[in-house]
Write an enzyme that holds these catalytic residues in place. Structure first.
Site, mmCIF file in Angstrom:
data_model
loop_
_atom_site.group_PDB
_atom_site.id
_atom_site.type_symbol
_atom_site.label_atom_id
_atom_site.label_comp_id
_atom_site.label_asym_id
_atom_site.label_seq_id
_atom_site.Cartn_x
_atom_site.Cartn_y
_atom_site.Cartn_z
ATOM 1 C CB CYS A 211 -1.015 -0.048 1.137
ATOM 2 S SG CYS A 211 -2.463 0.946 0.758
ATOM 3 C CG HIS B 48 -3.742 -3.630 2.977
ATOM 4 N ND1 HIS B 48 -2.878 -3.150 3.926
ATOM 5 C CD2 HIS B 48 -4.285 -2.544 2.376
ATOM 6 C CE1 HIS B 48 -2.892 -1.830 3.906
ATOM 7 N NE2 HIS B 48 -3.745 -1.434 2.980
ATOM 8 C CD GLU C 20 -1.454 -6.309 5.056
ATOM 9 O OE1 GLU C 20 -1.158 -6.584 3.868
ATOM 10 O OE2 GLU C 20 -1.669 -5.147 5.448
HETATM 11 N N1 GLN Z 1 -2.072 6.652 2.708
HETATM 12 C C1 GLN Z 1 -2.175 5.926 1.502
HETATM 13 C C2 GLN Z 1 -3.529 6.092 0.829
HETATM 14 O O1 GLN Z 1 -4.462 6.518 1.443
HETATM 15 C C3 GLN Z 1 -1.872 4.454 1.738
HETATM 16 C C4 GLN Z 1 -2.835 3.779 2.639
HETATM 17 C C5 GLN Z 1 -2.322 2.480 3.217
HETATM 18 O O2 GLN Z 1 -1.125 2.221 3.253
HETATM 19 N N2 GLN Z 1 -3.234 1.662 3.734
HETATM 20 O O3 GLN Z 1 -3.666 5.800 -0.329
#
Ligand code: GLN
Length: 537
Positions: free
Chosen positions: A383, A509, A511
């Site tokens: 992410c 994600h 995970e």
């Molecule tokens: N802050 C980033 C976004 O909003 C990544 C979010 C995250 O890592 N879950 O896109």
């Protein structure tokens, strides 16, 4: 058979592993062939934990249907393999939100809206909701917080009412407490448990089973003492002893006959004994690693283990799968810079840059990515970790020195990471990110395809920003490839550097979907790459 309900409350202290005990019981019942689900009621006023800083409450766990939930739901999924949903996590905030909206609609017909009955009725409705679907034989409900907290009183009152309304054999209450061991006196102490049960009884709930968390074996005298003073049957006091792995707990609970006691109470007999050969096989591999690898987890919430719970769990699963012990070194991204990055990271066999929000520690993440890219150390970005791969590449390979994410530099002339179109009109923060499962199509000649072994995958998301496709061509020409995209919107989900032995960044994600018996493939392959890197180093 009526749906059966198990309520798990906790006393004495928080962090005793209530979620793990509840999930272990659910797993035991599931392994005997029952259809089981599990839900958590949290006593805070936030409508969901999505708006909570990880320092407050640990990781926010995201489900397929896009619910932002308590991290215990991650344990439930990992233990049971059953998908959690919005309905599985309810907070006080959510309850009040529903009741207040109903009041505004005029649904209470002029009545004074009160905690009893309106709030408790809504709690009871939610507690029974999953059971009413007809999909489950047993619904296990964990009540967050500690008995005696003002916040959890309406939940406890709702359980009391349900206990009064339902046939005895349809509902069972389990209370988890702590029996501390005083090493100076060499004694186990039952008084905190007695007080906790007294408090529960004052609220009208008599526990059927008491589970005592302990660091040493509870001998019979202690069990008898707890049973006598807490007024439960002998044999209904069981221990939850500190375990080497959380996945050992279901086996420990089976030995303590927790499932048998619950089934007997429900009047269910003749179920087959659980078959835990897969879990035992997993534990066998987990406990007998052939070697070790060192992996850096670069993030900004590293002081709190729970902030990256699912990532840490995924490494445990992937380690067992590869028969290695993965030593995860949590490194604060704020403490990394271009000058010290080699000193901090050169002993690592793999580098993971974690998800996150905001500006703090970003430059450290970028320095870590550059170090991994240039030194061909296996790299995995998740992410925000993936987004920073793009920023790093644009700055250091393409020479666009002001390349940045619009999240931190909204005015940059080169927003290689930009706010998603449908986020532009969003002003409310709660529940408005791109959340939950989306499809991703992988290129056949990619590392990601090799890892997943298929073209179409589905993973979970939680973000507002995305790879700005205006820069795609430029970036691809310079050697970074977008190898996974959403088939409907073309949003870039996966980036790789084919020249590098293992460099992958993912917008989703992964995970959240790793399970001990089904480890997540990117983690498995990342650990494998770290093993190879160590061999060749
Ligand atoms: N802050 C980033 C976004 O909003 C990544 C979010 C995250 O890592 N879950 O896109």
């Amino acid at each position: 058979m009526n749906t059966k309900y198990v309520f798990v409350t906790g006393g004495v202290a928080s962090s005793l592993g209530k979620g793990i005990v509840a999930a272990s019981l659910a797993k035991l019942l599931q392994a005997r062939g029952l259809r089981v689900t599990i839900q958590k009621f949290d006593p805070y006023i936030n409508v969901d934990p999505g708006t909570l800083n990880p320092y407050e409450h640990g990781e926010c766990y995201v489900t397929d249907d896009g619910a932002e939930t308590d991290l215990d739901l991650g344990h439930y999924e990992r233990f049971l393999g059953v998908k959690m949903s919005k309905a599985n996590n309810v907070t006080t905030g959510r309850i009040y939100y529903t009741v207040i909206n109903k009041e505004r609609e005029g649904a209470y017909l002029g009545k004074t809206v009160q905690i009893i009955p309106h709030i408790t009725d809504e709690i009871k409705r939610r507690m029974l909701l999953l059971g009413k679907s007809g999909e489950y034989d047993v619904v296990v409900t964990e009540v967050g917080g500690t008995i005696g907290d003002m916040e959890s009183q309406p939940f406890v009152e709702a359980i009391r009412q349900l206990q009064w309304e339902m046939p005895d054999e349809d509902l069972i209450t389990i209370h988890l407490t702590l029996v501390p061991y005083l090493s100076a006196a060499k004694e186990l102490k039952t008084k905190p448990t007695q007080h906790s049960v007294q408090m529960l009884q004052q609220a009208g709930i008599h526990p059927d089973i008491i589970v005592c968390r302990t660091e040493v074996e509870l001998h019979d005298d202690i069990r008898r003492k707890v049973a006598l003073f807490c007024n439960v049957k002998r044999g209904h006091v069981i221990q939850s002893i500190d375990a080497s792995s959380i996945y050992q707990v279901p086996l420990n609970m089976e030995q303590e006959k927790l499932d048998e006691l619950v089934l007997k109470h429900f009047g269910i007999d003749n179920l087959p004994k659980p078959d835990f050969s897969k879990l035992e096989n997993y534990l066998e591999k987990l406990h007998n690693p052939k070697s070790e690898v060192d992996i850096a987890l670069v993030g900004k919430y590293v002081e709190l283990q729970d902030a990256y719970k699912s990532i840490l769990e995924s490494f445990i699963h992937a380690g067992a799968e590869n028969c290695v012990k993965v030593n995860v070194h949590s490194i604060h991204s704020e403490h990394i810079n271009e000058e010290n990055v080699a000193e901090k990271l050169s002993a690592m066999h793999g580098i993971l840059v974690a998800p996150g929000f905001g500006e703090r520690g970003l430059e450290g993440k970028i320095a870590a990515i550059r170090f991994a890219r240039e030194n061909k150390i296996p790299f995995f970005g998740i992410c925000l970790g993936m987004q920073m791969c793009i920023v790093e590449f644009a700055r250091n390979v393409l020479g666009i020195s002001d390349a940045a994410s619009a999240e931190v530099v909204p005015s940059t002339a080169n927003p290689v990471i930009a706010l998603m179109e449908d986020q532009k009109s969003t002003t409310i923060k709660g529940g408005t990110m791109r959340l939950g499962a989306y499809k991703c199509e992988l290129l056949k000649d990619s590392l990601a395809y090799k890892i997943y072994g298929k073209e179409l995958i589905s993973e979970r998301h939680r973000h507002r920003y995305e790879f700005n496709s205006k820069y795609l061509e430029l970036i691809e020409k310079a050697g970074m490839r977008a190898t996974g995209k959403n088939p409907d919107t073309a949003l870039v989900e996966v980036v790789e550097i084919p020249e590098h032995p293992f460099f992958i960044g993912v917008q989703f994600h992964p995970e959240y979907k790793s399970r001990p018996e089904e480890p997540q493939p990117i983690f498995v392959n990342f650990v494998k790459a770290a093993i190879d890197y160590k061999k060749n180093a």
